[in-house]
Write a protein that holds these residues in place. Structure first.
Motif, mmCIF file in Angstrom:
data_model
loop_
_atom_site.group_PDB
_atom_site.id
_atom_site.type_symbol
_atom_site.label_atom_id
_atom_site.label_comp_id
_atom_site.label_asym_id
_atom_site.label_seq_id
_atom_site.Cartn_x
_atom_site.Cartn_y
_atom_site.Cartn_z
ATOM 1 N N THR A 331 8.559 7.869 0.813
ATOM 2 C CA THR A 331 8.323 8.831 1.895
ATOM 3 C C THR A 331 7.383 8.303 2.968
ATOM 4 O O THR A 331 7.354 8.829 4.080
ATOM 5 C CB THR A 331 7.733 10.126 1.327
ATOM 6 O OG1 THR A 331 6.419 9.857 0.780
ATOM 7 C CG2 THR A 331 8.626 10.693 0.230
ATOM 8 N N GLY A 332 6.597 7.290 2.627
ATOM 9 C CA GLY A 332 5.582 6.803 3.553
ATOM 10 C C GLY A 332 4.324 7.652 3.573
ATOM 11 O O GLY A 332 3.387 7.364 4.333
ATOM 12 N N ASN A 333 4.279 8.693 2.748
ATOM 13 C CA ASN A 333 3.106 9.577 2.717
ATOM 14 C C ASN A 333 1.883 8.817 2.200
ATOM 15 O O ASN A 333 1.966 8.070 1.220
ATOM 16 C CB ASN A 333 3.365 10.793 1.827
ATOM 17 C CG ASN A 333 4.403 11.721 2.422
ATOM 18 O OD1 ASN A 333 4.627 11.731 3.628
ATOM 19 N ND2 ASN A 333 5.048 12.524 1.575
ATOM 20 N N VAL A 334 0.761 9.057 2.856
ATOM 21 C CA VAL A 334 -0.485 8.369 2.524
ATOM 22 C C VAL A 334 -1.465 9.357 1.906
ATOM 23 O O VAL A 334 -1.634 10.475 2.410
ATOM 24 C CB VAL A 334 -1.101 7.715 3.773
ATOM 25 C CG1 VAL A 334 -2.477 7.134 3.458
ATOM 26 C CG2 VAL A 334 -0.176 6.639 4.316
ATOM 27 N N THR A 335 -2.115 8.944 0.817
ATOM 28 C CA THR A 335 -3.130 9.757 0.154
ATOM 29 C C THR A 335 -4.447 9.009 0.179
ATOM 30 O O THR A 335 -4.499 7.819 -0.155
ATOM 31 C CB THR A 335 -2.742 10.053 -1.305
ATOM 32 O OG1 THR A 335 -1.483 10.727 -1.334
ATOM 33 C CG2 THR A 335 -3.801 10.910 -1.988
ATOM 34 N N GLN A 336 -5.510 9.688 0.586
ATOM 35 C CA GLN A 336 -6.837 9.088 0.575
ATOM 36 C C GLN A 336 -7.533 9.434 -0.734
ATOM 37 O O GLN A 336 -7.656 10.598 -1.105
ATOM 38 C CB GLN A 336 -7.664 9.584 1.758
ATOM 39 C CG GLN A 336 -9.032 8.917 1.851
ATOM 40 C CD GLN A 336 -9.748 9.222 3.158
ATOM 41 O OE1 GLN A 336 -9.136 9.688 4.119
ATOM 42 N NE2 GLN A 336 -11.045 8.944 3.208
ATOM 43 N N HIS A 337 -8.024 8.409 -1.449
ATOM 44 C CA HIS A 337 -8.607 8.606 -2.770
ATOM 45 C C HIS A 337 -10.131 8.603 -2.768
ATOM 46 O O HIS A 337 -10.740 9.111 -3.714
ATOM 47 C CB HIS A 337 -8.090 7.538 -3.735
ATOM 48 C CG HIS A 337 -6.617 7.627 -3.988
ATOM 49 N ND1 HIS A 337 -6.072 8.429 -4.960
ATOM 50 C CD2 HIS A 337 -5.569 7.029 -3.367
ATOM 51 C CE1 HIS A 337 -4.748 8.310 -4.950
ATOM 52 N NE2 HIS A 337 -4.421 7.464 -3.978
ATOM 53 N N THR A 338 -10.745 7.994 -1.786
ATOM 54 C CA THR A 338 -12.201 8.058 -1.647
ATOM 55 C C THR A 338 -12.522 8.475 -0.219
ATOM 56 O O THR A 338 -11.732 8.258 0.703
ATOM 57 C CB THR A 338 -12.869 6.700 -1.948
ATOM 58 O OG1 THR A 338 -12.407 5.717 -1.004
ATOM 59 C CG2 THR A 338 -12.545 6.237 -3.360
ATOM 60 N N ASP A 339 -13.683 9.063 -0.067
ATOM 61 C CA ASP A 339 -14.106 9.515 1.263
ATOM 62 C C ASP A 339 -15.599 9.262 1.400
ATOM 63 O O ASP A 339 -16.406 10.177 1.447
ATOM 64 C CB ASP A 339 -13.777 10.999 1.447
ATOM 65 C CG ASP A 339 -14.011 11.463 2.881
ATOM 66 O OD1 ASP A 339 -14.159 10.597 3.767
ATOM 67 O OD2 ASP A 339 -14.063 12.678 3.108
#
Length: 673
Positions: A331-339
């Motif tokens: 899908t190309g969806n991006v998830t951020q795991h740290t902030d």
């Protein structure tokens, strides 16, 4: 009353602790231990990391490797005095491969993870270059230069070593063809995979070992990296199939588990565009490809593919911060795991991609190594504390990320550094930093020189001017055909913002930069007399003369446009040395005499012009044996000391005396654990 007493007591403790600390020095920078190459075991249970330590007597740094459980525990030295480099775990976790020098050639060695001595694997005729393990741990693939024949070697040593410039495999310096080899670990046999006159860049071997993809060129001209293309070779076949045909350099090749698709990085699919690098997926059988990273508007690094091939994890940089992200490949969806505010960078991941080894740092925290499961990234295990003295003994600069509008309304961001307990009364001296690049960026990371300058009393600004990376493609392309104009306005509007907010004294300002920082710094002092001192390192100041000797593709394609014979006026107008008569700022030049990124003659040109004009004080220090980045500690110390001496003299009128190096610091460097 009791609350007031407790508050005063707490304030006293903080003030006392602060009073016991001291300002940072250039020797503190040199004395810091540095994290070197590190890796996590395939099962995720252990970590091996390198620690680089200063050897002042030998004028170099030494790297030793250490073992630590991934959930923390006792640390012990893992490899003996023989050392090694470029270490990798075999996929099954049974061995560690590394390189050592044998008869001045880099050879592969094998070390059982259960313990024992490293055993030499290869006896190749030339040095082993980049390499990777096969998925089944039974073979190692590596690149190596084609050696001279015995007759060629004899003639070469006899003096027939003339260089036919730009006649492949040579470029501006001597080059050689290279090939890809396979080494069978059990049989101790090597097999040449590629053939013909070729120069291989990156490569990747499919998991079934039936296919290899690699980037290759057939010439070696310095500014023709776009001539590199991706090729597919079926193992056992002598003919490679060209997969790409464009004017873009590709890299970062990785096979997906289906042995049919590859991932690779490139800024564009047709022309060498000034854009942040993108990720692409290609079906090597049909040659059909697509960009898969379009939903991420930042810099992508350290890509790790899951065993199922459905997802990647990567380090992503957005503006001044870096964090851990993942991307769904369908899908190309991006998830951020740290902030986190600061810089998190993936170093390695285990085989199952559920444990990650990473570094973390910010402006006030030196880089150290951490490990965590993906489910527990908010509570990682800290594996190293390499420089506790920075935290415990030194006064560090305060900092904040600041924004302002440039002259054309463009929002610019940067890092502002101030000495601790600074009175905001407009009396502080000021130092403007300019980053390298132009497509560089000032990050929220530990750069010790800023703390040294803060200890000397300077407020500092590190602006991410137009053309900086990690702010999106439009911002990155902001100084196309405009280098030295819009980016200059971004600098000066930031300076004005600090003045308007009473942070600095506008009569006590200096500017410094290295590489593009030196280039834009040179342009700056031809456009304004507001700076009292300038330090310009490794810059280019006459674009016409540098066209032949240095890199010109970025200038020709993006920053100026055209060539000196098709666009002579712009090449002249954007060359700081051509406006030397306008300089009223005392200027220091610093350059390594082996720099081939920006040639040292460029500093000599500008220095000589200023010297002959005779309006300002100027000095040029050329450093022996150094390239674009300095390696020798004594050269590093001299560079930094002389820069401080120059800025102090002309900005504040001080006859500054440098710190004396404490030789006791050099007696037992290995005891600092």
């Amino acid at each position: 009353m009791k609350r007031i007493v407790l508050f005063l007591f707490f304030t006293f403790l903080v003030s006392s602790a602060f009073a016991q600390k001291r300002a940072m020095t250039t020797d503190d920078i040199l004395n810091m231990d540095r994290l070197s190459s590190s890796m996590i075991s395939p099962d995720g249970n252990s970590v091996i990391f390198g620690k680089s330590t200063l050897d002042w007597d030998e004028n170099k740094r030494e790297t030793k490797y250490y073992y630590v459980p991934a959930d923390s525990g006792a640390v012990y030295q893992y490899i003996g005095e023989a050392g090694g480099s470029d270490m990798k775990y075999s996929p099954d976790g049974k061995y560690i491969s590394l390189k050592r020098s044998v008869d001045d050639k880099q050879q592969l060695f094998l070390l059982p993870t259960t313990g024992g001595e490293a055993v030499q694997l290869t006896e190749h005729k030339n040095s082993v270059g980049s390499y990777e393990w096969s998925a089944d741990s039974k073979a190692i693939y590596f690149v190596s230069d084609v050696p001279k024949s015995s007759e060629e070697e004899k003639e070469y040593k006899a003096g027939y070593d003339q260089l036919f410039v730009d006649e492949a495999p040579h470029g501006q310096t001597e080059g050689s063809w290279n090939h890809l080899w396979k080494f069978d670990v059990d049989e101790k046999e090597e097999t040449q995979i590629t053939s013909g006159d070729v120069m291989i860049g990156s490569f990747s071997v499919s998991q079934d070992q039936n296919r290899v993809v690699y980037t290759a060129r057939f010439e070696n001209r310095r500014n023709q990296q776009y001539m590199s293309e991706i090729y597919l070779l079926e193992v056992g076949d002598s003919t490679a199939v060209q997969l790409t045909e464009n004017e873009v350099p590709e890299g970062g090749l990785n096979w997906l588990p289906d042995n049919q698709h590859i991932l690779y990085s490139a800024a564009h699919d047709e022309e060498w565009e000034l854009r942040q690098s993108k990720l692409w997926r290609m079906n090597v059988d049909s040659k059909e490809y697509e960009m898969i990273s379009g939903q991420f508007n930042g810099n992508i690094g350290s890509v790790h593919i899951t065993p199922e091939g459905d997802k990647i994890y990567f380090s992503g940089s957005i503006k001044t911060d870096s964090n851990i992200f993942s991307m769904d490949l369908q899908t190309g969806n991006v998830t951020q795991h740290t902030d986190r505010e600061g810089s998190i960078s993936i170093v390695d991941m285990n085989r199952n991609r559920d444990h990650v080894l990473f570094t973390y740092e910010n402006v006030q925290t030196p880089r150290d190594l951490y490990a965590a499961s993906l489910e527990n990234l908010d509570d990682p295990v800290r594996l190293t504390d390499l420089n506790p003295f920075v935290r415990d003994s030194l006064i560090l600069a305060d900092y904040e990320v600041v924004q302002w509008e440039s002259n054309d309304g463009l929002e610019i961001e940067g890092l502002k550094y101030t000495p601790q307990e600074l009175e905001q009364d407009g009396s502080a001296p000021f130092l403007l930093h300019i980053h390298g690049g132009p497509a560089g960026v000032f990050r929220n990371s530990f750069s010790p020189q800023y703390h040294v300058w803060a200890g000397l009393g300077y407020v500092q600004l590190a602006p991410n001017v137009r053309g900086s990376t990690a702010y999106g493609d439009e911002f990155l392309r902001g100084n196309m055909n405009d280098i030295g104009d819009g980016d200059y306005e971004d600098l000066m509007s930031g300076v004005d913002m600090l003045i308007e907010n009473s942070w600095i004294d506008d009569d006590k300002m200096a500017v410094r930069g290295w590489s593009y920082g030196g280039i834009l710094g040179g342009t700056t002092i031809t456009k304004t007399d507001r700076f009292k001192a300038a330090s310009l390192g490794a810059g280019v100041f006459d674009w016409t003369s540098e066209y032949a000797m240095g890199f010109n593709h970025d200038v020709r394609l993006w920053y100026i446009g055209g060539e000196p014979w098709t666009n002579p006026e712009e090449y002249r107008n954007r060359s700081a040395a051509m406006h030397a008569d306008k300089v009223s700022t005392p200027t220091l030049f610093l350059h390594g005499n082996r720099d081939r990124v920006d040639t040292p003659q460029q500093s000599l040109i500008f220095f000589t012009y200023l010297k002959d004009i005779g309006k300002v004080d100027t000095r040029y220090i050329e450093f022996q044996r150094e390239g674009h980045g300095f390696r020798e500690p004594r050269n590093q110390r001299t560079r930094d000391i002389e820069e401080i001496r120059w800025v102090q003299k002309y900005t504040l009128g001080l006859d500054w005396e440098p710190w004396e190096r404490d030789e006791k610091e050099d007696e037992n460097p290995d005891e600092k654990e």
